[in-house]
Design an enzyme around this catalytic site. Structure first.
Site, PDB file in Angstrom:
ATOM      1  N   CYS A  18       0.840  -1.200   0.000  1.00  0.00           N
ATOM      2  CA  CYS A  18       0.000   0.000   0.000  1.00  0.00           C
ATOM      3  C   CYS A  18       0.872   1.244   0.000  1.00  0.00           C
ATOM      4  CB  CYS A  18      -0.941   0.011   1.201  1.00  0.00           C
ATOM      5  SG  CYS A  18      -0.092   0.269   2.776  1.00  0.00           S
ATOM      6  N   CYS A  21       3.336   1.717   2.838  1.00  0.00           N
ATOM      7  CA  CYS A  21       4.608   0.982   2.669  1.00  0.00           C
ATOM      8  C   CYS A  21       5.595   1.835   1.871  1.00  0.00           C
ATOM      9  CB  CYS A  21       4.376  -0.333   1.926  1.00  0.00           C
ATOM     10  SG  CYS A  21       3.228  -1.458   2.703  1.00  0.00           S
ATOM     11  N   ASP A 429      15.131  29.166 -29.210  1.00  0.00           N
ATOM     12  CA  ASP A 429      16.397  29.432 -29.881  1.00  0.00           C
ATOM     13  C   ASP A 429      16.117  29.465 -31.388  1.00  0.00           C
ATOM     14  OD1 ASP A 429      19.271  29.542 -30.286  1.00  0.00           O
ATOM     15  OD2 ASP A 429      19.083  27.473 -30.963  1.00  0.00           O
ATOM     16  N   ASP A 630      18.632  23.602 -28.800  1.00  0.00           N
ATOM     17  CA  ASP A 630      19.241  22.340 -29.245  1.00  0.00           C
ATOM     18  C   ASP A 630      20.750  22.325 -29.157  1.00  0.00           C
ATOM     19  OD1 ASP A 630      19.851  24.099 -31.341  1.00  0.00           O
ATOM     20  OD2 ASP A 630      19.870  22.462 -32.796  1.00  0.00           O
ATOM     21  N   ASP A 634      22.867  26.641 -25.449  1.00  0.00           N
ATOM     22  CA  ASP A 634      21.564  26.837 -24.809  1.00  0.00           C
ATOM     23  C   ASP A 634      21.498  26.202 -23.423  1.00  0.00           C
ATOM     24  OD1 ASP A 634      20.494  28.086 -27.126  1.00  0.00           O
ATOM     25  OD2 ASP A 634      20.156  26.110 -28.025  1.00  0.00           O
TER      26      ASP A 634
END
Length: 742
Positions: A18, A21, A429, A630, A634
């Site tokens: 449960c 736990c 970007d 990318d 960045d």
């Protein structure tokens, strides 16, 4: 002594039944020396832990967790190969126990309801109930005793206490009826209640396991894309089938139609079309010729080709995707921390409420007060359900992350998924994000049409030898239509900042900017000059091709805007999100791209620190900022943003920094990610509402609070069914996410 790096791992946890736990295990592991961060996910029974291997080893962690009654699987092969097997074993055992319990419970109910006065009825019912509780339902007392040994309590404690009270009370009534009659206690037995409760809860857990396994469907699909073998060309030039685990970088592999690509690599020979939808989300197959990249898990469709292995094993794109999805599924949304605190104190509170309700009934002076007291204790213990609370958030997160993966959106953690719907500002970007990142020849004009046949081969030879980055687009421009170049002996001289000078057969040729033409007194035709001025105003890079007297041709080069960028910006605007573009490029180029993409605000000529500073500035204004990029440049801004989004064809550093990765570099996936976040958060709120409401209403009713007003007492069997169904309903509601479009 050098510092050892922090290791991040996800381990399967066994023995949890449960949310309490999970909360207890997480709290305990977090206190271990060397553990920096721990998160236990009840929905997929996993522990995500960051630890210093110099201070604690996985073996030591396993031993410590065992000391509180649970266990983790640390063997790598067992983790990867055994997850599905473990799920099947658990489900099979639950199915056997549920069916066995149901077979014995059915006649027990019939006797209790219709034939309670037959000879030896009590003994028959006790004989039927005993294996239900202590064999088919043995997991409840076994786990409860284990928790008691460690001075803890969980859902198994509640189930075991309630059913044991009903069973042993009924057994005492059956074995010593005269004693209870003399004490004025009704000789009514509740064997059927204890057996039905066990059967209902086993049924609920079986349904829950089946439903939870469906939340893992996206991960199972991804794992299913992995190839087990590969065809390698050995040293003798023969094809040989080997296990994919034996493939090494630089090996040359052969791929036939219909086969999965086993590792990442580059095509060296052949031509085909490859279904890359599992990585990019794009339905159309991608054409592959020499030089093209191929990725593990994608499916070759038509032709055959050879390719050189580059990334193998855990380095492939597919392996990284599987790792990211697996880790994300085990992460926790911020709202889950509050739920964990509630679940951690829930079981002790329920036991106290049950005891208080029993005492209240005993002191009430009502008729059959002892029986009502007993039933109230049993019903409260049964109906309380921390499982529904524990499953509310992680099941929704798991389904959401899986649905994202199926749509080309990799979500690194639950926090990113939960936060994305709050985005009100997004920074894009320029190069590689809004644009393709690959310059192409946009315009080309010869002074005279006949010049193409005379000079195209010369231009192509010069550009092939040139090291200037803008030479490659020209080569691609001429080679794409299939122009075959014949070799020319050339002497090339690079003129920094202006272009190149080439000499062949005593003829001089120049390729460069207008400044180079002016310095060499080259005549420029007025039409070509007008075209160059027009292209410069459009922020394109203009180059001239000339002999020693006049310009032969003029052409422009620019980075093309992706078709998806314009549509993505439009959708983001419709969502009320402010869009900025940041670039290190010059202002003229930036303005042209921003206007073409429909972006209102942009900043040009920025260094990585400037991008980072701009993100911080927006955050100080109270904005929730997403950054999409990318490149390595960045990574600072990505790390600072509230939500960081890496475009999948970019650098590994950007992908490692980002909370989300758009695999196909298609910007329209960003609005989809925001919509997915909204749907997931909405589902979490629905789940938590019903889980809390269930307990708020059910527990008081179970104590018998309605009895003085309506004479209604909740039957323990109904309580057991309601408790089982509450967890199933929460998981089922999460699975509805799979049916929604994003």
């Amino acid at each position: 002594m050098t510092d050892k790096p922090i290791i991040s791992k996800v381990y399967p946890v066994t023995g949890m039944s449960c949310a309490s736990c999970a909360s207890r295990t997480e709290s305990f592991v977090s206190t271990l020396k060397g553990v920096k961060k721990a998160s236990v996910n009840f929905a997929d029974n996993s522990l995500k832990v960051d630890f210093d291997n110099g201070l604690i080893t996985p073996e030591e962690m396993k031993k410590a967790i065992r000391s509180i009654g649970y266990d983790i699987i640390i063997n790598e092969s067992d983790i990867t190969a055994g997850r599905n097997t473990r799920e099947r074993v658990v489900t099979r055992k639950l199915k056997v126990n549920t069916i066995g319990a149901a077979i014995l419970t059915l006649p027990l109910i019939i006797i209790a309801m219709f034939f309670p006065d037959i000879p030896w009825a009590g003994y028959i019912m006790m004989a039927l109930a005993t294996p239900v509780l202590f064999w088919f339902g043995r997991q409840f007392p076994v786990n409860a005793i284990k928790q008691l040994r460690h001075r803890s309590a969980n859902m198994d404690t509640l189930v075991s206490l309630s059913t044991s009270i009903a069973y042993f009370y009924s057994s005492a009534i059956t074995l010593f009826p005269d004693f209870f009659s003399a004490a004025g206690i009704p000789a009514h037995v509740y064997f059927e209640a204890s057996a039905v409760i066990i059967t209902f809860i086993l049924t609920g857990r079986l349904l829950e396991e089946n439903a939870k396994s469906k939340t893992s469907s996206a991960l199972k699909k991804l794992i299913g894309f992995q190839s087990k073998t590969a065809f390698i060309i050995d040293q003798t030039g023969q094809q040989k089938e080997i296990p994919v685990t034996e493939v090494m970088p630089e090996d040359i592999l052969v791929l036939k139609p219909g086969f999965k690509i086993p590792v990442d690599g580059t095509v060296t020979e052949g031509h085909s079309f490859v279904d890359e939808s599992m990585i990019t989300g794009e339905p159309l197959p991608a054409e592959k010729t020499a030089g093209a990249k191929v990725y593990a898990g994608t499916i070759n469709q038509r032709g055959s080709f050879q390719f050189k292995a580059e990334k193998v094993g855990s380095d492939t794109v597919l392996a990284r995707i599987i790792q990211m999805v697996s880790e994300a599924r085990s992460s926790k949304a911020p709202v889950q921390k509050m739920v964990d605190r509630v679940a951690g104190i829930f079981v002790p509170v329920v036991i106290i409420i049950a005891l208080l309700s029993g005492i209240a009934w005993l002191l009430s002076g009502a008729e059959n007060a002892f029986t009502h007291s007993l039933l109230a204790i049993v019903t409260v213990l049964i109906i309380a359900c921390p499982c529904a609370l524990g499953l509310a958030t992680p099941t929704a997160v798991m389904v959401g992350i899986g649905k994202g993966a199926e749509n080309g959106i990799l979500i690194r953690d639950a926090e990113s998924l939960e936060t994305a719907h709050k985005i009100d500002t997004i920074i894009l970007d320029k190069t590689g994000t809004i644009t393709s990142g690959k310059p192409v020849v946009k315009d080309f004009e010869w002074k005279e049409h006949s010049y193409k046949d005379r000079y195209a081969n010369i231009l192509l030879n010069i550009q092939k030898l040139s090291e200037h980055p803008l030479a490659e687009p020209v080569v691609r421009h001429f080679e794409n239509p299939g122009i075959t170049s014949s070799y020319l002996p050339l002497k090339l001289e690079s003129i920094t900042g202006k272009g190149v000078k080439a000499v062949t057969d005593n003829n001089v040729y120049l390729i460069g900017n207008k400044k180079l033409m002016d310095e060499n007194d080259i005549t420029i035709d007025k039409n070509l000059n007008a075209l160059s001025d027009k292209w410069l105003k459009e922020a394109k890079t203009v180059s001239f091709f000339a002999d020693k007297n006049e310009v032969i041709a003029v052409f422009s080069i620019s980075d093309s805007i992706k078709e998806s960028s314009v549509e993505a910006v439009r959708i983001l605007h419709n969502l009320g999100i402010k869009v900025y573009m940041l670039t290190g490029d010059n202002e003229q180029s930036a303005r042209a791209v921003a206007q073409a993409a429909g972006i209102d605000s942009f900043k040009a000529a920025l260094l990585p620190d400037d991008k980072y500073g701009f993100v911080k500035q927006l955050q100080k204004e109270g904005r929730v900022v997403a950054m999409a990029g990318d490149g390595i440049n960045d990574s600072q801004a990505l790390a600072q943003a509230d939500i960081s989004i890496a475009m999948g064809q970019g650098s590994d550093i950007a992908m490692d920094t980002a909370g989300m990765t758009i695999i196909s570099s298609d910007l329209t996936r960003i609005p989809k990610a925001i919509r997915l976040s909204k749907l997931t958060v909405k589902t979490i709120k629905q789940n938590l509402f019903w889980a809390f409401i269930y307990n708020i209403i059910a527990i008081p009713v179970a104590t018998g609070i309605l009895y003085p007003f309506t004479g209604f007492l909740l039957n323990p069997m109904i309580a057991g069914a309601a408790m089982a169904l509450s967890s199933v309903s929460v998981v089922s509601n999460s699975l509805r996410l799979n049916l929604r479009r994003i």
